[in-house]
Design an enzyme around this catalytic site. Structure first.
Site, mmCIF file in Angstrom:
data_model
loop_
_atom_site.group_PDB
_atom_site.id
_atom_site.type_symbol
_atom_site.label_atom_id
_atom_site.label_comp_id
_atom_site.label_asym_id
_atom_site.label_seq_id
_atom_site.Cartn_x
_atom_site.Cartn_y
_atom_site.Cartn_z
ATOM 1 N N GLU A 103 0.364 -1.467 -0.103
ATOM 2 C CA GLU A 103 0.240 0.083 -0.245
ATOM 3 C C GLU A 103 0.861 1.168 -0.100
ATOM 4 O O GLU A 103 1.430 1.976 0.969
ATOM 5 C CB GLU A 103 -0.812 -0.046 1.096
ATOM 6 C CG GLU A 103 -1.727 -1.175 1.318
ATOM 7 C CD GLU A 103 -3.141 -1.498 0.942
ATOM 8 O OE1 GLU A 103 -3.059 -0.066 -0.663
ATOM 9 O OE2 GLU A 103 -3.543 -1.736 0.960
ATOM 10 N N CYS A 117 -2.167 9.061 2.249
ATOM 11 C CA CYS A 117 -1.872 8.191 1.363
ATOM 12 C C CYS A 117 -2.749 8.317 0.111
ATOM 13 O O CYS A 117 -2.536 8.305 -1.123
ATOM 14 C CB CYS A 117 -2.288 6.661 1.373
ATOM 15 S SG CYS A 117 -2.958 5.843 2.271
ATOM 16 N N GLU A 153 3.723 13.384 -4.378
ATOM 17 C CA GLU A 153 3.521 12.901 -3.006
ATOM 18 C C GLU A 153 3.733 14.108 -2.170
ATOM 19 O O GLU A 153 5.058 13.842 -2.404
ATOM 20 C CB GLU A 153 3.097 11.827 -2.438
ATOM 21 C CG GLU A 153 2.879 12.052 -1.678
ATOM 22 C CD GLU A 153 2.382 9.978 -0.979
ATOM 23 O OE1 GLU A 153 3.807 9.386 -0.757
ATOM 24 O OE2 GLU A 153 1.827 9.317 -0.585
HETATM 25 P P1 NAD Z 1 8.609 5.077 4.288
HETATM 26 O O1 NAD Z 1 7.660 4.108 3.631
HETATM 27 O O2 NAD Z 1 9.123 6.080 5.050
HETATM 28 O O3 NAD Z 1 8.196 3.877 5.858
HETATM 29 C C1 NAD Z 1 7.367 2.905 6.139
HETATM 30 C C2 NAD Z 1 7.595 1.964 6.632
HETATM 31 O O4 NAD Z 1 8.660 1.006 6.314
HETATM 32 C C3 NAD Z 1 7.983 2.140 8.526
HETATM 33 O O5 NAD Z 1 7.992 1.277 9.010
HETATM 34 C C4 NAD Z 1 10.082 1.974 7.766
HETATM 35 O O6 NAD Z 1 11.235 1.840 9.302
HETATM 36 C C5 NAD Z 1 9.481 0.822 7.429
HETATM 37 N N1 NAD Z 1 10.870 1.021 6.181
HETATM 38 C C6 NAD Z 1 11.844 1.826 5.766
HETATM 39 N N2 NAD Z 1 12.846 1.472 4.812
HETATM 40 C C7 NAD Z 1 12.748 0.385 4.613
HETATM 41 C C8 NAD Z 1 13.780 -0.738 3.898
HETATM 42 N N3 NAD Z 1 14.047 -0.913 3.107
HETATM 43 N N4 NAD Z 1 12.559 -1.760 4.251
HETATM 44 C C9 NAD Z 1 12.263 -2.075 4.653
HETATM 45 N N5 NAD Z 1 11.054 -1.614 5.980
HETATM 46 C C10 NAD Z 1 11.881 -0.164 5.645
HETATM 47 O O7 NAD Z 1 6.810 5.724 4.771
HETATM 48 P P2 NAD Z 1 6.271 6.252 5.947
HETATM 49 O O8 NAD Z 1 7.513 7.915 5.639
HETATM 50 O O9 NAD Z 1 6.530 6.053 6.954
HETATM 51 O O10 NAD Z 1 4.138 7.009 5.507
HETATM 52 C C11 NAD Z 1 4.430 7.834 4.622
HETATM 53 C C12 NAD Z 1 3.896 6.627 3.082
HETATM 54 O O11 NAD Z 1 3.270 5.689 3.433
HETATM 55 C C13 NAD Z 1 3.650 7.672 2.411
HETATM 56 O O12 NAD Z 1 3.874 7.364 0.152
HETATM 57 C C14 NAD Z 1 1.883 7.271 2.142
HETATM 58 O O13 NAD Z 1 1.748 7.199 0.593
HETATM 59 C C15 NAD Z 1 2.234 5.691 2.151
HETATM 60 N N6 NAD Z 1 1.148 5.604 2.768
HETATM 61 C C16 NAD Z 1 0.156 4.766 2.146
HETATM 62 C C17 NAD Z 1 -1.037 4.220 2.629
HETATM 63 C C18 NAD Z 1 -2.023 3.371 1.375
HETATM 64 O O14 NAD Z 1 -2.955 2.930 2.087
HETATM 65 N N7 NAD Z 1 -2.082 3.318 0.640
HETATM 66 C C19 NAD Z 1 -1.411 4.045 3.826
HETATM 67 C C20 NAD Z 1 -1.043 5.309 4.692
HETATM 68 C C21 NAD Z 1 0.757 5.053 4.666
#
Ligand code: NAD
Ligand code: MN
Length: 507
Positions: free
Chosen positions: A266, A300, A401
């Site tokens: 997601e 998101c 975004e």
């Molecule tokens: P992010 O991608 O920075 O981090 C998300 C998660 O992934 C965190 O727990 C982070 O620690 C982990 N992570 C980071 N690097 C990783 C790696 N290399 N391997 C595995 N895990 C890793 O996102 P964020 O800043 O926490 O959240 C914002 C983003 O989430 C936005 O792009 C938003 O659109 C998206 N989002 C999507 C939905 C949806 O349902 N489509 C819902 C909420 C948020």
């Protein structure tokens, strides 16, 4: 039983807070093996909230093995499905009992408004109830076969699932992940976002309080690059469910390919919000305002690209800007607050960078476009709700975004043209349309490249509605019955019941 909880409950802030939160592995609250801890913050005030045990790879390994053991030899997935459902309903009940604590800690750790936290946590409660019900009727098929053959499908849980969640909806994303997985009979290792680990730990505690056996749900706060990666590449993890940014989603998909894990992604969005000339203007203004500014735009499916028909453009925009200016930013625990803080200084700078780059490229900021200082929250991270016009489709603020309270507005004159412009994005998560013409509503809904289309609705999802993206917004669906199949394998069992043995080779 309490159906909903209002913010009357939040009287004295801080009473529920612990100084330190432990991770949860195999039913136990534990420290990191290496005794690592991290600080977690209240972004509304920019001050330290608590310390949290920080998982290392050694801890992740223990969590995976606990999940593996519970899945391979434990009772959870072998119980009658009604019994699992009963425990899941119990989780929902305890979440209601501990609602004040969940709301308080969610607000303190994320800076979101208390109204937003209450709505999201109510939904999280209902997610557990939804899947408790949905799993009971979820079953395989009996298929038409030639004479002598019998075939049925058996739905089996996929196994150990790593569930990596973002900071924007800490409780809700935990529920979206944990509820369908454990309903299906899987065991999970949850990796909350580094910035917001507290409430996922509480949800895990509640799972145990409700009777989920040890090892079925484990929560390990820690770095995505360290612990997240480890889970994604681990041979004993069968599936990864990730919510987060598109670049990290792509990285996870690549890394998961080494073991051909099942994946649900997601990811990000840049969702269009189209206001047609026949819209109810006041409803469109109110819904679009919520569509971009709820959760401080850190969503998101934030409807961040607004397209307004030229014949109503001036009138609509005047109202939209006027209402934007009326939004209250302030103490997140104040009922009157509409928009909370930004999650971090880094995120605030990213948002401000997009606004500045748009201005440099010739766009005009009608309101907002600057950091705010909020009384009593001077060290917090606050950004004014922002409306940008005079944009062109190639600007970064239009294509990428922003993940903050910033909307870009464009004018259109023709339905076909606006659909093409709305679809001109690598994202495809959500889209909103405002129209009183039913034919147009259906026609345009079917043409939009988005997993979720809202027609005259400020809200994008309820338990039971599939949520997920087209294109680079992701793979798979959450929040609905469809998600159960993403935590299950369909096994085809084929048997021959004829009385005459078959000898296909004839030897
Ligand atoms: P992010 O991608 O920075 O981090 C998300 C998660 O992934 C965190 O727990 C982070 O620690 C982990 N992570 C980071 N690097 C990783 C790696 N290399 N391997 C595995 N895990 C890793 O996102 P964020 O800043 O926490 O959240 C914002 C983003 O989430 C936005 O792009 C938003 O659109 C998206 N989002 C999507 C939905 C949806 O349902 N489509 C819902 C909420 C948020
Ligand atoms: Mn991030």
């Amino acid at each position: 039983m309490k159906e909903t909880v209002t913010n009357e409950l939040i009287t004295e802030v801080g009473t529920m807070k612990r100084d330190h939160y432990q991770m949860i592995i195999n039913g136990q609250r534990v420290e990191s093996v290496a005794n690592e801890v991290m600080d977690t913050y209240n972004p509304a005030k920019g001050e330290k909230l608590a310390t949290v045990a920080k998982a290392t790879r050694e801890d992740a390994e223990k969590a995976v093995q606990a999940a593996r053991e519970s899945f391979d030899h434990g009772k959870w997935r072998r119980w009658p499905v009604g019994r699992r459902a009963r425990v899941m309903n119990k989780i929902a009940e305890i979440m209601r009992d501990r609602f004040k604590e969940l709301v308080e800690m969610e607000v303190l750790n994320s800076g979101k408004s208390v109204g937003a936290a209450i709505a999201q946590i109510n939904q999280a409660v209902e997610d557990f109830e939804f899947y408790a019900g949905a799993i009971v009727g979820h079953r395989g098929t009996v298929n038409n076969m030639p004479y002598g053959f019998f075939n049925y499908t058996h739905k089996e849980p996929v196994g150990v699932c790593a569930q990596i969640i973002p900071w924007n909806y800490p409780v809700m994303m935990a529920a979206w992940k944990i509820a369908p997985a454990i309903a299906a009979g899987c065991s999970v290792v949850v990796k909350p976002a580094s910035l917001t680990p507290v409430t996922a730990i509480l949800i895990n505690e509640i799972c145990h309080e409700a009777g989920v056996p040890e090892g079925v749900v484990n929560t390990i706060p820690g770095s995505g690059a360290v612990v997240g990666d480890y889970l994604v590449e681990h041979e004993d993890v069968d599936k990864v469910a990730f919510t987060g940014s598109t670049p990290i989603g792509k990285d996870i998909m690549a890394k998961a390919s080494g073991t051909l894990k099942r994946i649900t992604l997601e990811l990000g969005g840049k969702s269009p919000n189209i206001v047609f000339e026949d819209a109810d203007i006041d409803a469109a203004v109110a819904g679009s305002l919520f569509g971009i500014y709820f959760n401080t735009g850190q969503s998101c499916e934030a409807r961040s690209r607004m397209f307004v028909h030229e014949s109503i453009y001036d009138k609509y925009l005047e109202k939209f800007v006027e209402k934007t200016k009326k939004l209250n930013l302030g103490d997140p625990f104040d009922k009157a607050t509409h928009v909370g803080s930004i999650i971090s200084r880094e995120q605030l700078e990213i948002i401000d960078g997009y606004v500045n780059s748009a201005v440099e490229d010739g766009a005009t900021v009608l309101t907002g476009g600057e950091e705010l200082t909020i009384e009593g929250h001077e060290n917090g991270h606050w950004y004014a709700p922002t409306v940008i016009v005079d944009v062109t489709p190639d600007m970064a603020a239009v294509r990428e975004e922003i993940f903050g309270p910033v909307v870009v507005v464009e004018k259109f004159s023709d339905e076909k043209d606006v659909v093409a412009r709305a679809n001109d994005s690598r994202y495809g998560l959500a889209a909103a349309i405002w129209t009183t013409d039913q034919g147009r509503a259906t026609r345009v809904s079917h043409q939009l490249e988005a997993g979720v289309v809202m027609v005259n609705s400020p809200f994008s999802a309820f338990p039971g509605t599939p949520f997920g993206g087209y294109k680079e917004s992701g793979i798979g669906r959450e929040l609905a019955v469809e998600s159960l199949d993403l935590y299950m394998e369909d096994k085809s069992v084929l048997s021959y019941y004829g009385s005459k043995p078959i000898n296909p080779f004839g030897v």
